[in-house]
Write a protein that holds these residues in place. Structure first.
Motif, short mmCIF file in Angstrom:
data_model
loop_
_atom_site.label_atom_id
_atom_site.label_comp_id
_atom_site.label_asym_id
_atom_site.label_seq_id
_atom_site.Cartn_x
_atom_site.Cartn_y
_atom_site.Cartn_z
N HIS A 116 -22.22 -42.27 -0.02
CA HIS A 116 -22.19 -42.85 -1.12
C HIS A 116 -21.00 -43.65 -1.94
O HIS A 116 -20.99 -44.41 -2.87
CB HIS A 116 -22.37 -41.65 -2.28
CG HIS A 116 -23.81 -40.89 -2.06
ND1 HIS A 116 -25.12 -41.52 -2.23
CD2 HIS A 116 -23.77 -39.73 -1.67
CE1 HIS A 116 -25.88 -40.50 -1.98
NE2 HIS A 116 -25.28 -39.40 -1.58
N ALA A 117 -19.66 -43.64 -1.15
CA ALA A 117 -18.81 -44.18 -1.44
C ALA A 117 -18.94 -45.74 -0.98
O ALA A 117 -17.99 -46.63 -1.55
CB ALA A 117 -17.37 -43.78 -0.86
N MET A 118 -19.70 -46.19 -0.42
CA MET A 118 -19.97 -47.46 0.38
C MET A 118 -20.87 -48.15 -0.44
O MET A 118 -22.02 -47.22 -0.87
CB MET A 118 -20.46 -47.37 1.67
CG MET A 118 -19.34 -46.51 2.45
SD MET A 118 -17.57 -47.15 2.38
CE MET A 118 -17.59 -48.83 3.02
N ASP A 119 -21.08 -49.30 -0.59
CA ASP A 119 -22.10 -50.47 -1.38
C ASP A 119 -23.12 -50.47 -0.49
O ASP A 119 -24.48 -50.03 -1.21
CB ASP A 119 -21.68 -51.75 -1.46
CG ASP A 119 -20.67 -51.59 -2.47
OD1 ASP A 119 -20.04 -52.79 -2.69
OD2 ASP A 119 -20.13 -50.72 -3.21
N TYR A 120 -23.10 -50.68 0.74
CA TYR A 120 -24.62 -50.53 1.65
C TYR A 120 -24.32 -50.09 3.01
O TYR A 120 -23.13 -50.27 3.63
CB TYR A 120 -24.86 -52.02 1.61
CG TYR A 120 -25.21 -52.84 0.42
CD1 TYR A 120 -24.34 -53.82 -0.14
CD2 TYR A 120 -26.27 -52.48 -0.48
CE1 TYR A 120 -24.44 -54.53 -1.28
CE2 TYR A 120 -26.59 -53.08 -1.57
CZ TYR A 120 -25.51 -53.85 -2.24
OH TYR A 120 -25.42 -54.67 -3.31
N TRP A 121 -25.39 -49.69 3.53
CA TRP A 121 -25.63 -49.06 4.89
C TRP A 121 -26.65 -49.83 5.81
O TRP A 121 -27.95 -49.82 4.85
CB TRP A 121 -25.55 -47.47 5.07
CG TRP A 121 -24.51 -46.97 4.49
CD1 TRP A 121 -24.19 -46.25 3.39
CD2 TRP A 121 -23.35 -46.35 5.40
NE1 TRP A 121 -22.97 -45.91 3.19
CE2 TRP A 121 -22.38 -45.70 4.57
CE3 TRP A 121 -22.98 -46.37 6.58
CZ2 TRP A 121 -21.32 -44.92 5.02
CZ3 TRP A 121 -22.00 -45.81 7.15
CH2 TRP A 121 -21.15 -45.26 6.27
N GLY A 122 -26.51 -49.76 6.87
CA GLY A 122 -27.66 -50.09 7.94
C GLY A 122 -28.31 -48.84 8.19
O GLY A 122 -27.63 -47.91 7.86
N LYS A 123 -29.54 -49.01 8.81
CA LYS A 123 -29.97 -47.72 9.23
C LYS A 123 -29.62 -47.25 10.48
O LYS A 123 -30.00 -46.05 10.88
CB LYS A 123 -31.81 -48.12 9.42
CG LYS A 123 -32.16 -48.22 8.05
CD LYS A 123 -33.90 -48.38 8.09
CE LYS A 123 -34.28 -48.81 6.53
NZ LYS A 123 -35.89 -48.79 6.62
N GLY A 124 -28.84 -47.87 11.20
CA GLY A 124 -28.40 -47.39 12.56
C GLY A 124 -28.99 -47.82 13.76
O GLY A 124 -30.00 -48.12 13.82
N THR A 125 -28.21 -47.80 14.68
CA THR A 125 -28.65 -48.22 16.31
C THR A 125 -28.04 -47.15 17.06
O THR A 125 -26.73 -47.10 17.05
CB THR A 125 -28.44 -49.48 16.50
OG1 THR A 125 -29.11 -50.01 17.64
CG2 THR A 125 -27.01 -49.71 16.43
N LEU A 126 -28.84 -46.68 17.99
CA LEU A 126 -28.31 -45.52 18.91
C LEU A 126 -27.66 -46.20 20.30
O LEU A 126 -28.60 -47.14 20.81
CB LEU A 126 -29.66 -44.75 19.46
CG LEU A 126 -29.46 -43.72 20.29
CD1 LEU A 126 -28.31 -42.65 19.82
CD2 LEU A 126 -30.64 -42.72 20.73
N ILE A 127 -26.72 -45.67 20.62
CA ILE A 127 -26.07 -46.01 21.84
C ILE A 127 -25.97 -44.77 22.63
O ILE A 127 -25.47 -43.68 22.28
CB ILE A 127 -24.77 -46.56 21.68
CG1 ILE A 127 -25.02 -48.09 20.99
CG2 ILE A 127 -24.13 -46.76 23.08
CD1 ILE A 127 -23.67 -48.40 20.74
N THR A 128 -26.43 -44.79 24.00
CA THR A 128 -26.38 -43.66 24.93
C THR A 128 -25.72 -44.25 26.06
O THR A 128 -26.25 -45.06 26.64
CB THR A 128 -27.79 -43.25 25.03
OG1 THR A 128 -28.67 -42.87 24.23
CG2 THR A 128 -27.75 -42.08 26.10
N VAL A 129 -24.70 -43.55 26.42
CA VAL A 129 -23.94 -43.81 27.60
C VAL A 129 -24.02 -42.77 28.44
O VAL A 129 -23.49 -41.61 28.51
CB VAL A 129 -22.53 -43.95 27.26
CG1 VAL A 129 -21.54 -44.53 28.47
CG2 VAL A 129 -21.97 -45.05 25.99
N SER A 130 -24.67 -43.16 29.74
CA SER A 130 -25.21 -42.03 30.50
C SER A 130 -25.26 -42.80 31.83
O SER A 130 -25.81 -43.85 31.91
CB SER A 130 -26.30 -41.23 30.00
OG SER A 130 -26.65 -40.30 31.22
N SER A 131 -24.85 -41.97 33.02
CA SER A 131 -25.55 -42.57 34.31
C SER A 131 -26.84 -42.02 34.87
O SER A 131 -27.40 -42.23 35.86
CB SER A 131 -24.38 -42.20 35.31
OG SER A 131 -24.08 -40.97 35.24
#
Length: 131
Positions: A116-131
Motif C-alpha cells: 500500500h506504500a506504492m502508487d501502482y503495481w502490475g499484476k506480475g509475471t512469472l519467471i522459472t529458472v530450471s533445467s
C-alpha cells in the motif's frame, strides 16, 4: 484508469537471459520512481532493482548485482529489467511498481515491501529458472 502491464516472463535455463517489460497506460512514467520486486512462494516480497527520478539513484539487491539492469524508455512509457545469468533462486513472480513520492532508490526498495506504500503495481509475471 492506470495500468502497469508486465511481460517477458517464462521458463529459462540456468545461465540464460530474459528482459522484462512494464508498460504504463493512464500514467506518465517519466515522473515516477520505479521498481521491480519479486516474490517466491513462501517468501516475502523482495526489492530487486529500483530507480529514482528524485535523485537519480539506482538500487540492486546484492543477489542480482552485476546480473540485472533496470532501465526506462520514457518515449515508450515503459520500464525494463534485463536479467542475465539467471539462477534457479531467481525463480519468482516479478512485479513492477511506481510511486510519485520523492525517495531514493534504496528507500523505494524498502517502502515497496508494503504493497500500500506504492502508487501502482502490475499484476506480475512469472519467471522459472530450471533445467
Amino acid at each position: 484508469q492506470v495500468h502497469l502491464v508486465e511481460s517477458g516472463g517464462g521458463l529459462v535455463q540456468p545461465g540464460g537471459s530474459l528482459r522484462l517489460s512494464c508498460a504504463g497506460s493512464g500514467v506518465v512514467l517519466d515522473y515516477y520512481n520505479i521498481g521491480w520486486f519479486r516474490q517466491a512462494p513462501g517468501k516475502e516480497r523482495e526489492g530487486v532493482s529500483c530507480m529514482s527520478v528524485s535523485d537519480g539513484s539506482t538500487y540492486y539487491a546484492d543477489s542480482v548485482k552485476g546480473r540485472f539492469t533496470i532501465s526506462r524508455d520514457n518515449a515508450k512509457n515503459t520500464i525494463y529489467l534485463q536479467m542475465n545469468n539467471l539462477k534457479p533462486e531467481d525463480t519468482a513472480t516479478y512485479y513492477c511498481t511506481v510511486t510519485a513520492r520523492a525517495m531514493t532508490a534504496q528507500e523505494l526498495a524498502v517502502e515497496g515491501k508494503d504493497y500500500h506504500a506504492m502508487d501502482y503495481w502490475g499484476k506480475g509475471t512469472l519467471i522459472t529458472v530450471s533445467s
